[in-house]
Design a protein around this motif. Structure first.
Motif, mmCIF file in Angstrom:
data_model
loop_
_atom_site.group_PDB
_atom_site.id
_atom_site.type_symbol
_atom_site.label_atom_id
_atom_site.label_comp_id
_atom_site.label_asym_id
_atom_site.label_seq_id
_atom_site.Cartn_x
_atom_site.Cartn_y
_atom_site.Cartn_z
ATOM 1 N N SER A 166 1.906 19.268 3.637
ATOM 2 C CA SER A 166 1.333 19.541 4.964
ATOM 3 C C SER A 166 0.399 18.404 5.379
ATOM 4 C CB SER A 166 0.573 20.879 4.940
ATOM 5 O OG SER A 166 -0.430 20.851 3.934
ATOM 6 N N GLN A 167 0.599 17.229 4.812
ATOM 7 C CA GLN A 167 -0.243 16.082 5.138
ATOM 8 C C GLN A 167 -0.134 15.720 6.611
ATOM 9 O OE1 GLN A 167 1.003 12.971 2.490
ATOM 10 N NE2 GLN A 167 -0.130 13.771 0.743
ATOM 11 N N SER A 168 -1.201 15.146 7.112
ATOM 12 C CA SER A 168 -1.206 14.711 8.512
ATOM 13 C C SER A 168 -0.301 13.503 8.682
ATOM 14 C CB SER A 168 -2.627 14.335 8.926
ATOM 15 O OG SER A 168 -3.046 13.176 8.225
ATOM 16 N N MET A 169 0.018 13.184 9.937
ATOM 17 C CA MET A 169 0.853 12.020 10.220
ATOM 18 C C MET A 169 0.193 10.736 9.709
ATOM 19 S SD MET A 169 3.611 13.100 11.509
ATOM 20 C CE MET A 169 3.512 14.732 10.780
ATOM 21 N N LYS A 170 -1.125 10.689 9.813
ATOM 22 C CA LYS A 170 -1.861 9.512 9.346
ATOM 23 C C LYS A 170 -1.714 9.347 7.842
ATOM 24 C CE LYS A 170 -6.447 7.367 9.309
ATOM 25 N NZ LYS A 170 -7.879 7.500 9.677
ATOM 26 N N GLU A 171 -1.815 10.451 7.098
ATOM 27 C CA GLU A 171 -1.689 10.396 5.633
ATOM 28 C C GLU A 171 -0.271 10.035 5.210
ATOM 29 O OE1 GLU A 171 -4.924 13.679 4.057
ATOM 30 O OE2 GLU A 171 -3.113 14.410 5.091
ATOM 31 N N VAL A 172 0.710 10.606 5.891
ATOM 32 C CA VAL A 172 2.108 10.292 5.584
ATOM 33 C C VAL A 172 2.376 8.809 5.838
ATOM 34 C CG1 VAL A 172 4.523 10.686 6.255
ATOM 35 C CG2 VAL A 172 2.947 12.628 6.010
ATOM 36 N N ALA A 173 1.878 8.318 6.972
ATOM 37 C CA ALA A 173 2.069 6.900 7.327
ATOM 38 C C ALA A 173 1.451 5.993 6.273
ATOM 39 C CB ALA A 173 1.458 6.625 8.700
ATOM 40 N N GLN A 174 0.232 6.297 5.854
ATOM 41 C CA GLN A 174 -0.467 5.464 4.865
ATOM 42 C C GLN A 174 0.268 5.464 3.527
ATOM 43 O OE1 GLN A 174 -4.392 7.229 4.940
ATOM 44 N NE2 GLN A 174 -5.156 5.757 6.450
ATOM 45 N N GLN A 175 0.654 6.635 3.056
ATOM 46 C CA GLN A 175 1.312 6.727 1.756
ATOM 47 C C GLN A 175 2.711 6.124 1.758
ATOM 48 O OE1 GLN A 175 1.069 10.250 -0.633
ATOM 49 N NE2 GLN A 175 -0.803 10.940 0.373
ATOM 50 N N SER A 176 3.319 6.058 2.932
ATOM 51 C CA SER A 176 4.668 5.490 3.039
ATOM 52 C C SER A 176 4.642 3.988 3.313
ATOM 53 C CB SER A 176 5.457 6.199 4.151
ATOM 54 O OG SER A 176 5.508 7.574 3.911
ATOM 55 N N GLY A 177 3.440 3.434 3.508
ATOM 56 C CA GLY A 177 3.326 1.979 3.669
ATOM 57 C C GLY A 177 3.419 1.459 5.084
ATOM 58 N N PHE A 178 3.201 2.310 6.083
ATOM 59 C CA PHE A 178 3.220 1.849 7.473
ATOM 60 C C PHE A 178 1.819 1.408 7.885
ATOM 61 C CE2 PHE A 178 6.991 4.423 7.114
ATOM 62 C CZ PHE A 178 7.922 3.710 7.837
ATOM 63 N N GLU A 179 1.746 0.368 8.690
ATOM 64 C CA GLU A 179 0.455 -0.235 9.027
ATOM 65 C C GLU A 179 -0.412 0.653 9.911
ATOM 66 O OE1 GLU A 179 1.983 -3.066 12.704
ATOM 67 O OE2 GLU A 179 2.246 -3.774 10.633
ATOM 68 N N SER A 180 0.221 1.567 10.656
ATOM 69 C CA SER A 180 -0.537 2.476 11.507
ATOM 70 C C SER A 180 0.303 3.709 11.798
ATOM 71 C CB SER A 180 -0.920 1.802 12.830
ATOM 72 O OG SER A 180 0.240 1.579 13.619
ATOM 73 N N THR A 181 -0.360 4.766 12.258
ATOM 74 C CA THR A 181 0.361 5.992 12.609
ATOM 75 C C THR A 181 1.313 5.735 13.765
ATOM 76 O OG1 THR A 181 -1.606 7.249 11.964
ATOM 77 C CG2 THR A 181 0.069 8.429 13.213
ATOM 78 N N ASN A 182 0.895 4.921 14.712
ATOM 79 C CA ASN A 182 1.725 4.600 15.872
ATOM 80 C C ASN A 182 2.996 3.860 15.440
ATOM 81 O OD1 ASN A 182 2.218 4.477 18.730
ATOM 82 N ND2 ASN A 182 1.689 2.312 18.640
ATOM 83 N N HIS A 183 2.819 2.884 14.557
ATOM 84 C CA HIS A 183 3.966 2.118 14.048
ATOM 85 C C HIS A 183 4.921 3.039 13.290
ATOM 86 C CE1 HIS A 183 5.735 -0.779 10.929
ATOM 87 N NE2 HIS A 183 6.384 -0.963 12.065
ATOM 88 N N PHE A 184 4.353 3.941 12.496
ATOM 89 C CA PHE A 184 5.153 4.904 11.741
ATOM 90 C C PHE A 184 5.969 5.794 12.680
ATOM 91 C CE2 PHE A 184 4.954 9.401 10.090
ATOM 92 C CZ PHE A 184 6.102 9.316 9.327
ATOM 93 N N THR A 185 5.317 6.337 13.693
ATOM 94 C CA THR A 185 5.986 7.238 14.634
ATOM 95 C C THR A 185 7.136 6.541 15.352
ATOM 96 O OG1 THR A 185 3.917 8.449 14.978
ATOM 97 C CG2 THR A 185 5.634 8.742 16.637
ATOM 98 N N LYS A 186 6.900 5.309 15.818
ATOM 99 C CA LYS A 186 7.939 4.560 16.527
ATOM 100 C C LYS A 186 9.113 4.233 15.594
ATOM 101 C CE LYS A 186 5.141 2.370 20.138
ATOM 102 N NZ LYS A 186 4.597 1.088 20.654
ATOM 103 N N SER A 187 8.787 3.782 14.380
ATOM 104 C CA SER A 187 9.830 3.417 13.413
ATOM 105 C C SER A 187 10.645 4.636 13.003
ATOM 106 C CB SER A 187 9.198 2.779 12.166
ATOM 107 O OG SER A 187 8.516 1.600 12.493
ATOM 108 N N PHE A 188 9.948 5.748 12.793
ATOM 109 C CA PHE A 188 10.623 6.969 12.357
ATOM 110 C C PHE A 188 11.576 7.465 13.442
ATOM 111 C CE2 PHE A 188 11.236 11.369 11.236
ATOM 112 C CZ PHE A 188 11.236 11.355 9.844
#
Length: 201
Positions: free
Chosen positions: A161-183
């Motif tokens: 139930s991790q937040s988007m920010k935590e998922v992004a960090q643990q998956s190696g994305f530079e920011s939550t925004n970058h993670f969301t766009k890439s995903f």
């Protein structure tokens, strides 16, 4: 082109199929020093498997594709149990090197990994590493790492139930925004919707 014939009244039947077998990213038969053919111990069982393969090939159901793979794996296992298996020495060293690369990426997936760092891990020149990596993994290092990051993100989204920010960090994305766009580009869904849809299955 192949042709076969018999010279008496005792014809034989020949079954064959073409396929590739991979363990992870490795082509199984590329790494093993094994004979090209063997005398089948249980010819009746092998014949049954081939008949099942033919029948499944004519069926378009998704489960038929799975059953095909299951039968092929049975045939391969039967073959490998009948022969002495030797991993070629140079292949053994290469397997170890590829394993090092995979483990390095897995350990450092949450960080930014450069080609230079990857090359240093296996004592290669960066330019050579890119060609080597693409040859054995079927894609450049950057694409492979992106895929691994996406796999990890999907896993975290559906099992925590991790937040988007935590998922992004643990998956190696530079920011939550970058993670969301890439995903979204990769899957067609924003992460929140993906999590909701998968958990709702």
């Amino acid at each position: 082109m192949q042709s076969y014939s018999v010279t008496n009244n005792l014809p034989y039947f020949k079954y064959w199929c073409h396929f590739t077998t991979r363990i992870g990213s490795f082509d199984l038969f590329q790494w093993l020093d094994i004979p090209l053919y063997i005398k089948v111990g249980n010819a009746e069982q092998m014949t049954t498997w081939f008949h099942e393969l033919v029948a499944l090939r004519e069926d378009s159901a998704l489960t038929s594709r799975l059953r095909e793979k299951a039968i092929l794996l049975q045939m391969i296992a039967c073959y490998l149990e009948s022969v002495p298996i030797h991993i070629l020495q140079q292949r053994s060293e290469e397997i170890e090197r590829l394993d090092q690369l995979q483990k390095y990426i897995e350990r450092n997936l949450h960080k930014s990994i450069t080609v230079e760092q990857l090359a240093e891990a296996v004592h290669f020149h960066p330019n050579y590493l890119i060609k080597y990596f693409k040859k054995h993994f079927g894609m450049p290092p950057a694409r492979y790492m992106q895929r691994k990051r996406m796999d990890k993100a999907k896993f975290l989204l559906t099992t925590t139930s991790q937040s988007m920010k935590e998922v992004a960090q643990q998956s190696g994305f530079e920011s939550t925004n970058h993670f969301t766009k890439s995903f979204r580009k990769e899957t067609g869904f924003p992460p929140t919707e993906y999590r909701k849809n998968v958990k709702g299955l």
